[in-house]
Design a protein around this motif. Sequence first.
Motif, PDB file in Angstrom:
ATOM      1  N   GLY A  11       0.734  -1.337  -0.098  1.00  0.00           N
ATOM      2  CA  GLY A  11       0.527   0.434   0.076  1.00  0.00           C
ATOM      3  C   GLY A  11       0.883   1.553   0.007  1.00  0.00           C
ATOM      4  O   GLY A  11      -0.109   2.392  -0.386  1.00  0.00           O
ATOM      5  N   LYS A  12       2.943   1.174   0.100  1.00  0.00           N
ATOM      6  CA  LYS A  12       3.124   2.355   0.339  1.00  0.00           C
ATOM      7  C   LYS A  12       3.679   2.358  -0.973  1.00  0.00           C
ATOM      8  O   LYS A  12       3.557   1.283  -1.573  1.00  0.00           O
ATOM      9  N   VAL A  35      -0.558  -8.946  -5.261  1.00  0.00           N
ATOM     10  CA  VAL A  35      -1.164  -9.211  -6.156  1.00  0.00           C
ATOM     11  C   VAL A  35      -1.506  -7.842  -7.503  1.00  0.00           C
ATOM     12  O   VAL A  35      -1.915  -6.994  -6.450  1.00  0.00           O
ATOM     13  N   GLU A  36      -0.946  -7.675  -7.946  1.00  0.00           N
ATOM     14  CA  GLU A  36      -1.552  -6.239  -8.620  1.00  0.00           C
ATOM     15  C   GLU A  36      -2.435  -6.792  -9.658  1.00  0.00           C
ATOM     16  O   GLU A  36      -3.151  -7.240  -9.797  1.00  0.00           O
ATOM     17  N   PRO A  37      -3.230  -5.178  -9.324  1.00  0.00           N
ATOM     18  CA  PRO A  37      -4.607  -5.109  -9.265  1.00  0.00           C
ATOM     19  C   PRO A  37      -4.934  -5.042 -11.347  1.00  0.00           C
ATOM     20  O   PRO A  37      -4.273  -4.547 -11.889  1.00  0.00           O
ATOM     21  N   ILE A  38      -6.166  -6.080 -11.272  1.00  0.00           N
ATOM     22  CA  ILE A  38      -5.684  -5.805 -13.382  1.00  0.00           C
ATOM     23  C   ILE A  38      -7.134  -4.371 -13.400  1.00  0.00           C
ATOM     24  O   ILE A  38      -7.926  -4.340 -12.396  1.00  0.00           O
ATOM     25  N   ARG A  39      -6.044  -4.355 -14.764  1.00  0.00           N
ATOM     26  CA  ARG A  39      -6.683  -2.334 -14.941  1.00  0.00           C
ATOM     27  C   ARG A  39      -7.009  -2.887 -16.824  1.00  0.00           C
ATOM     28  O   ARG A  39      -6.585  -3.352 -17.404  1.00  0.00           O
ATOM     29  N   TYR A  40      -8.262  -2.265 -16.329  1.00  0.00           N
ATOM     30  CA  TYR A  40      -9.586  -2.526 -17.824  1.00  0.00           C
ATOM     31  C   TYR A  40      -9.049  -1.478 -18.780  1.00  0.00           C
ATOM     32  O   TYR A  40      -9.007  -0.605 -18.113  1.00  0.00           O
TER      33      TYR A  40
END
Length: 78
Positions: free
Chosen positions: A22-23, A63-68
């Motif tokens: 988160g940092k 975990v990398e967020p999925i970006r659409y």
Amino acid sequence: MALERELATYQAHLIDLVADEGKYVVIRGEEILGPFASYEDALGAGYERFGPVEFLVKPIWRVEPIRYFTRDLAPWPS
């Protein structure tokens, strides 16, 4: 690809970095600065340490967020 080395450094050290999830971290080559509480703090530290050159400011995520995104964009006006 731009910042390949910096992304590889991030991946190589991710197991140690997730303690601060988160940092933000600043990475140039294999040098890592941080963690920082905000993007602005990280960006300022990057410019202070490295000057006006390429460096990566990256949030730490387990975990990398999925970006659409869409490819259905109007052409840029000429």
